[in-house]
Enzyme design. Structure first.
Site, PDB file in Angstrom:
ATOM      1  N   ASP A 214       3.836   3.512   6.584  1.00 17.03           N
ATOM      2  CA  ASP A 214       3.139   3.367   7.862  1.00 17.03           C
ATOM      3  C   ASP A 214       4.019   2.795   8.965  1.00 17.03           C
ATOM      4  O   ASP A 214       5.046   2.166   8.718  1.00 17.03           O
ATOM      5  CB  ASP A 214       1.945   2.429   7.700  1.00 17.03           C
TER       6      ASP A 214
ATOM      7  N   ASP B 250      14.604  -0.767   0.624  1.00 15.24           N
ATOM      8  CA  ASP B 250      15.390  -0.895   1.856  1.00 15.24           C
ATOM      9  C   ASP B 250      16.344  -2.086   1.708  1.00 15.24           C
ATOM     10  O   ASP B 250      17.442  -1.935   1.181  1.00 15.24           O
ATOM     11  CB  ASP B 250      14.402  -1.055   3.024  1.00 15.24           C
TER      12      ASP B 250
ATOM     13  N   ASP C  20       7.452   2.755  -2.916  1.00 11.91           N
ATOM     14  CA  ASP C  20       7.608   3.820  -1.930  1.00 11.91           C
ATOM     15  C   ASP C  20       9.065   3.960  -1.491  1.00 11.91           C
ATOM     16  O   ASP C  20       9.617   5.047  -1.441  1.00 11.91           O
ATOM     17  CB  ASP C  20       6.694   3.599  -0.713  1.00 11.91           C
TER      18      ASP C  20
ATOM     19  N   PHE D 289      13.894   4.429  10.253  1.00  9.22           N
ATOM     20  CA  PHE D 289      12.541   4.069   9.850  1.00  9.22           C
ATOM     21  C   PHE D 289      11.740   5.344   9.620  1.00  9.22           C
ATOM     22  O   PHE D 289      11.687   6.222  10.475  1.00  9.22           O
ATOM     23  CB  PHE D 289      11.877   3.207  10.920  1.00  9.22           C
TER      24      PHE D 289
ATOM     25  N   LYS E 224       0.820  -1.181   0.000  1.00  7.81           N
ATOM     26  CA  LYS E 224       0.000   0.000   0.000  1.00  7.81           C
ATOM     27  C   LYS E 224       0.866   1.247   0.000  1.00  7.81           C
ATOM     28  O   LYS E 224       0.383   2.348  -0.264  1.00  7.81           O
ATOM     29  CB  LYS E 224      -0.875   0.038   1.279  1.00  7.81           C
ATOM     30  N   GLY E 225       2.135   1.085   0.342  1.00  5.47           N
ATOM     31  CA  GLY E 225       3.014   2.231   0.578  1.00  5.47           C
ATOM     32  C   GLY E 225       3.108   3.209  -0.571  1.00  5.47           C
ATOM     33  O   GLY E 225       3.295   4.398  -0.360  1.00  5.47           O
TER      34      GLY E 225
HETATM   35  P1  XMP Z   1      12.656  -4.069   1.172  1.00  7.35           P
HETATM   36  O1  XMP Z   1      13.366  -4.262   2.488  1.00  7.35           O
HETATM   37  O2  XMP Z   1      12.045  -5.339   0.682  1.00  7.35           O
HETATM   38  O3  XMP Z   1      11.507  -3.112   1.631  1.00  7.35           O
HETATM   39  O4  XMP Z   1      13.494  -3.344   0.185  1.00  7.35           O
HETATM   40  C1  XMP Z   1      10.562  -2.671   0.817  1.00  7.35           C
HETATM   41  C2  XMP Z   1       9.312  -2.387   1.610  1.00  7.35           C
HETATM   42  O5  XMP Z   1       9.539  -2.346   3.013  1.00  7.35           O
HETATM   43  C3  XMP Z   1       8.828  -1.290   3.613  1.00  7.35           C
HETATM   44  N1  XMP Z   1       9.771  -0.361   4.256  1.00  7.35           N
HETATM   45  C4  XMP Z   1       9.425   0.652   5.057  1.00  7.35           C
HETATM   46  N2  XMP Z   1       8.206   1.073   5.459  1.00  7.35           N
HETATM   47  N3  XMP Z   1       9.223   2.813   6.681  1.00  7.35           N
HETATM   48  C5  XMP Z   1       8.122   2.152   6.282  1.00  7.35           C
HETATM   49  O6  XMP Z   1       7.017   2.543   6.662  1.00  7.35           O
HETATM   50  C6  XMP Z   1      10.479   2.464   6.330  1.00  7.35           C
HETATM   51  O7  XMP Z   1      11.452   3.104   6.729  1.00  7.35           O
HETATM   52  C7  XMP Z   1      10.582   1.315   5.468  1.00  7.35           C
HETATM   53  N4  XMP Z   1      11.637   0.684   4.901  1.00  7.35           N
HETATM   54  C8  XMP Z   1      11.095  -0.332   4.167  1.00  7.35           C
HETATM   55  C9  XMP Z   1       8.089  -0.626   2.490  1.00  7.35           C
HETATM   56  O8  XMP Z   1       6.772  -1.087   2.455  1.00  7.35           O
HETATM   57  C10 XMP Z   1       8.804  -1.045   1.240  1.00  7.35           C
HETATM   58  O9  XMP Z   1       7.965  -1.112   0.109  1.00  7.35           O
HETATM   59 MG    MG Z   2       5.868  -1.372   0.219  1.00  6.61          MG
END
Ligand code: XMP
Ligand code: MG
Length: 180
Positions: free
Chosen positions: A158, A102, A99, A151, A42-43
């Protein structure tokens, strides 16, 4: 809700500027093509709606939902497909709208999934990139804003389902993690 924010990382204006810059870049790069633009739920909801309106292109719009976080602040490592796209991507140019990147696990999972289905090209456009968080090799083709290894919440992101509707991106006060 605004009271829970320790500091703003990127204002609404910073985000608008990033959307404009990336939207124009994609318009140039995809001239005379008709990409499938896939928002990652949803991000990416707000980023998706803002950036596609900066693209002067014919396109198909779709959404995919994957889950890796389960509500906390640390990635679980396994990705689950919660909602698939409807469009057939065989032979198509796909642009994922994310969004934040990470660990890179979500991106890798999504690229592998659509590559298997015969997408002609797959590119990734992310509003935010957290390069220090990488666990697997993954690189976005279009990056709006870089964030430190913290974060972040707001503009779609969220913490336990909250703060998605903040119009800017910020960092939560430490006490919020323990209190609510
Ligand atoms: P990865 O680790 O798979 O992450 O690259 C991708 C998804 O992880 C969530 N994400 C976050 N959500 N604050 C958030 O609210 C953060 O700092 C954060 N870092 C990663 C996000 O949904 C992203 O699509
Ligand atoms: Mg996401």
């Amino acid at each position: 809700m605004n009271n829970d924010i320790l500091k703003t990382l990127y204002s609404k204006e910073d985000i608008t500027d990033a959307c404009r810059r990336l939207g124009q870049q994609i318009t140039t790069d995809y001239k005379d093509r008709k990409p499938v633009v896939v928002g990652v739920l949803k991000g990416a909801i707000f980023f998706m709606t803002d950036i596609v309106r900066e693209m002067d292109l014919y396109m198909d719009i779709d959404f995919i939902d994957v889950s890796s976080y389960h509500g906390g602040t640390a990635s679980s490592g396994t990705i689950e497909l919660m909602k698939d796209i409807d469009v057939d991507v065989n032979g198509r140019d796909v642009i994922f709208i994310e969004d934040i990147i990470d660990t890179g696990r979500t991106l890798k999972y999504l690229e592998d999934l659509l590559a298997e289905r015969g997408a002609r090209s797959i590119k990734v456009c992310t509003l935010m990139d957290k390069p220090e968080g990488r666990v697997v090799e993954a690189k976005a083709d279009y990056v709006g804003l870089e964030v430190p290894n913290e974060f972040v919440v707001g503009y779609g992101l969220d913490y336990q389902g909250k703060y998605r509707n903040l119009p800017y991106v910020g960092v939560l006060k430490p006490e919020v993690y323990s209190d609510k």
